[in-house]
Design an enzyme around this catalytic site. Structure first.
Site, PDB file in Angstrom:
ATOM      1  N   ASP A 134       0.860  -1.190   0.000  1.00 21.24           N
ATOM      2  CA  ASP A 134       0.000   0.000   0.000  1.00 21.24           C
ATOM      3  C   ASP A 134       0.900   1.245   0.000  1.00 21.24           C
ATOM      4  O   ASP A 134       1.760   1.403   0.869  1.00 21.24           O
ATOM      5  CB  ASP A 134      -0.886  -0.033   1.257  1.00 21.24           C
ATOM      6  CG  ASP A 134      -1.957   1.044   1.251  1.00 21.24           C
ATOM      7  OD1 ASP A 134      -3.134   0.707   1.409  1.00 21.24           O
ATOM      8  OD2 ASP A 134      -1.605   2.241   1.106  1.00 21.24           O
ATOM      9  N   ASP A 155      -3.607   2.423  -5.435  1.00 22.63           N
ATOM     10  CA  ASP A 155      -2.417   2.446  -4.573  1.00 22.63           C
ATOM     11  C   ASP A 155      -2.174   1.191  -3.755  1.00 22.63           C
ATOM     12  O   ASP A 155      -1.303   1.192  -2.902  1.00 22.63           O
ATOM     13  CB  ASP A 155      -2.441   3.705  -3.688  1.00 22.63           C
ATOM     14  CG  ASP A 155      -2.885   3.439  -2.267  1.00 22.63           C
ATOM     15  OD1 ASP A 155      -3.842   2.669  -2.083  1.00 22.63           O
ATOM     16  OD2 ASP A 155      -2.265   3.988  -1.351  1.00 22.63           O
ATOM     17  N   GLU A 156      -2.924   0.130  -4.013  1.00 17.43           N
ATOM     18  CA  GLU A 156      -2.632  -1.089  -3.254  1.00 17.43           C
ATOM     19  C   GLU A 156      -2.796  -2.340  -4.106  1.00 17.43           C
ATOM     20  O   GLU A 156      -3.525  -2.335  -5.088  1.00 17.43           O
ATOM     21  CB  GLU A 156      -3.476  -1.178  -1.978  1.00 17.43           C
ATOM     22  CG  GLU A 156      -4.952  -1.100  -2.194  1.00 17.43           C
ATOM     23  CD  GLU A 156      -5.741  -1.184  -0.895  1.00 17.43           C
ATOM     24  OE1 GLU A 156      -5.537  -2.138  -0.133  1.00 17.43           O
ATOM     25  OE2 GLU A 156      -6.566  -0.292  -0.659  1.00 17.43           O
TER      26      GLU A 156
HETATM   27  N1  DCP Z   1      -8.650   8.104  -1.359  1.00 15.44           N
HETATM   28  C1  DCP Z   1      -9.766   8.911  -1.647  1.00 15.44           C
HETATM   29  N2  DCP Z   1     -10.803   8.982  -0.765  1.00 15.44           N
HETATM   30  C2  DCP Z   1     -10.774   8.279   0.397  1.00 15.44           C
HETATM   31  C3  DCP Z   1      -9.675   7.456   0.702  1.00 15.44           C
HETATM   32  C4  DCP Z   1      -8.620   7.395  -0.197  1.00 15.44           C
HETATM   33  O1  DCP Z   1      -9.787   9.545  -2.712  1.00 15.44           O
HETATM   34  N3  DCP Z   1     -11.783   8.365   1.263  1.00 15.44           N
HETATM   35  C5  DCP Z   1      -7.523   8.072  -2.318  1.00 15.44           C
HETATM   36  C6  DCP Z   1      -6.436   9.033  -1.894  1.00 15.44           C
HETATM   37  C7  DCP Z   1      -5.349   8.186  -1.335  1.00 15.44           C
HETATM   38  C8  DCP Z   1      -5.542   6.870  -2.076  1.00 15.44           C
HETATM   39  O2  DCP Z   1      -6.944   6.785  -2.377  1.00 15.44           O
HETATM   40  O3  DCP Z   1      -4.074   8.756  -1.547  1.00 15.44           O
HETATM   41  C9  DCP Z   1      -5.103   5.662  -1.277  1.00 15.44           C
HETATM   42  O4  DCP Z   1      -5.870   5.530  -0.089  1.00 15.44           O
HETATM   43  P1  DCP Z   1      -5.226   5.045   1.268  1.00 15.44           P
HETATM   44  O5  DCP Z   1      -6.346   4.729   2.196  1.00 15.44           O
HETATM   45  O6  DCP Z   1      -4.200   4.000   1.016  1.00 15.44           O
HETATM   46  O7  DCP Z   1      -4.526   6.364   1.848  1.00 15.44           O
HETATM   47  P2  DCP Z   1      -3.121   6.979   1.548  1.00 15.44           P
HETATM   48  O8  DCP Z   1      -2.336   6.184   0.554  1.00 15.44           O
HETATM   49  O9  DCP Z   1      -3.313   8.410   1.157  1.00 15.44           O
HETATM   50  O10 DCP Z   1      -2.410   6.963   2.956  1.00 15.44           O
HETATM   51  P3  DCP Z   1      -1.781   5.702   3.764  1.00 15.44           P
HETATM   52  O11 DCP Z   1      -1.986   4.493   2.917  1.00 15.44           O
HETATM   53  O12 DCP Z   1      -0.352   6.084   3.941  1.00 15.44           O
HETATM   54  O13 DCP Z   1      -2.529   5.664   5.053  1.00 15.44           O
HETATM   55 MG    MG Z   2      -2.108   4.113   0.784  1.00 16.74          MG
END
Ligand code: DCP
Ligand code: MG
Length: 343
Positions: free
Chosen positions: A107, A198-199
């Site tokens: 992720d 992203d995952e």
């Molecule tokens: N995303 C979004 N709306 C949300 C959650 C996520 O648009 N409610 C998008 C933005 C994030 C991406 O999806 O950058 C990946 O989600 P993640 O939950 O993996 O969050 P991040 O990668 O930003 O942070 P981390 O994985 O470090 O906690």
């Molecule tokens: Mg993420």
């Protein structure tokens, strides 16, 4: 002294105001949670969203009371019978436990925010969020220290963190970087499963065997290759199944990894302490946890996991917060949540 006493006696309605954006994400451990709850409560009071949350709260209270009344009516004989049913189900599931595979969940860290920082390095080290005043897609780890997180309205985030920088979303850029990461994943498992941009889930059993290398080493190598290709960091979890790998990838975020060995005791201990919120209704949990979870689905508002309603019922009626406590109260769950007896 008197003053502080009267201050602490004041009603604090925000304390019971839990929404998706008062939940913690990685990087939010030291956050003043009560302050976040108060700001979110005060800023959303009177809105449609707030009214809806209040309606949900009433519904939860009704369900809790209903369940409490049903639980109180159970006799010792009922409970002893259903304890046997629960024990039998757990044994059946135990016999299907598969510890032969090695799964890796990867992720990206603060993905959209990290991509934006790559194209504008002056954002580095400053609290920033991707999104707008109405909604935030994600926030970097600096902003998370203030309680700012994905799915939070931007105007609330600005209140929590007045210096917050907003950057608009640019999906083309995120897709470009996502494709670069997928090229790396492909080398480890050509059948990897991407979950959004992203995952991804990778079955690394074969590559571990072929190269006589551990899951931990593969995770290190993969993360370093992703960084080399993109300049972005990611976190990984390695475990005997996908669900557990996903839970593990969050443990040492950002830029970290956690490995759960393919060992029955290690898996049992790990699951025991897992908060019930982490349980997802997925094929995966069936092999690593227990089937009782399926029964709870009926009461769930959030498709795919233990949502707010079920979580409240389990906590308030049965005092269940972790998977271990869920197993201990197996008889109650079996009788109260089974299809044949659920009201
Ligand atoms: N995303 C979004 N709306 C949300 C959650 C996520 O648009 N409610 C998008 C933005 C994030 C991406 O999806 O950058 C990946 O989600 P993640 O939950 O993996 O969050 P991040 O990668 O930003 O942070 P981390 O994985 O470090 O906690
Ligand atoms: Mg993420």
């Amino acid at each position: 002294m008197e003053e502080s006493e009267s201050a602490s006696d004041k009603p604090r309605p925000w304390q019971s105001y839990h929404t998706v954006y008062t939940n913690a994400k990685a990087g939010m451990n030291g956050v003043d949670q009560e302050k976040v709850q108060r700001v979110v409560y005060e800023m959303s009071k009177g809105s449609k969203y707030f009214e809806n949350e209040e309606r949900k709260e009433v519904l939860i209270r009704q369900k809790v009371e209903h369940m409490r009344a049903r639980a109180a009516k159970l006799s010792a004989a009922d409970l002893s019978h259903y304890q046997k049913v629960a024990d039998k189900r757990i044994l059946e599931l135990e016999s299907t436990r598969d510890l032969s595979r090695v799964w890796l969940h990867v992720d990206m860290d603060a993905f959209y925010a990290a991509v934006e920082t790559l194209s504008n390095p002056s954002l580095k080290g400053k609290p920033m969020a991707v999104g707008s005043m109405s909604m935030i897609s994600t926030a970097n780890y600096e902003a998370r220290k203030f309680g700012v997180r994905a799915a939070m309205p931007g105007f609330i985030a600005r209140k929590l963190c007045p210096d917050l920088i907003f950057v608009p979303t640019d999906f083309k850029k995120y897709t470009y970087y996502s494709d670069l990461t997928k090229k790396v994943f492909w080398d480890y498992d050509p059948n990897f499963m991407a979950a959004g941009l992203d995952e991804a889930y990778l079955d690394i059993t074969k590559v571990c065997e072929e190269r006589s290398i551990t899951g931990a080493e593969i995770a290190e190598e993969l993360r370093s290759r992703v960084y080399g290709e993109t300049g972005l960091t990611c976190s990984a979890g390695v475990a005997p199944n996908r669900l557990l790998a996903k839970v593990c990838s969050d443990i040492n975020k950002p830029n970290g990894q956690f490995v759960l060995p393919n060992d029955r005791m290690a898996v049992m201990t790990f699951i025991s302490s897992l908060p019930i919120r982490k349980v997802f209704f997925d094929q995966l949990i069936l092999s690593s946890c227990f089937k009782l979870c399926w029964r709870l689905r009926k009461l769930n508002l959030q498709i795919g996991g233990i949502g707010k309603v079920t979580e409240n019922i389990l906590k308030d009626v049965f005092g269940i917060s972790t998977c271990e406590e869920m197993l201990q109260k197996g008889s109650f769950l079996c009788v109260l949540f089974s299809h044949s007896s659920a009201g």
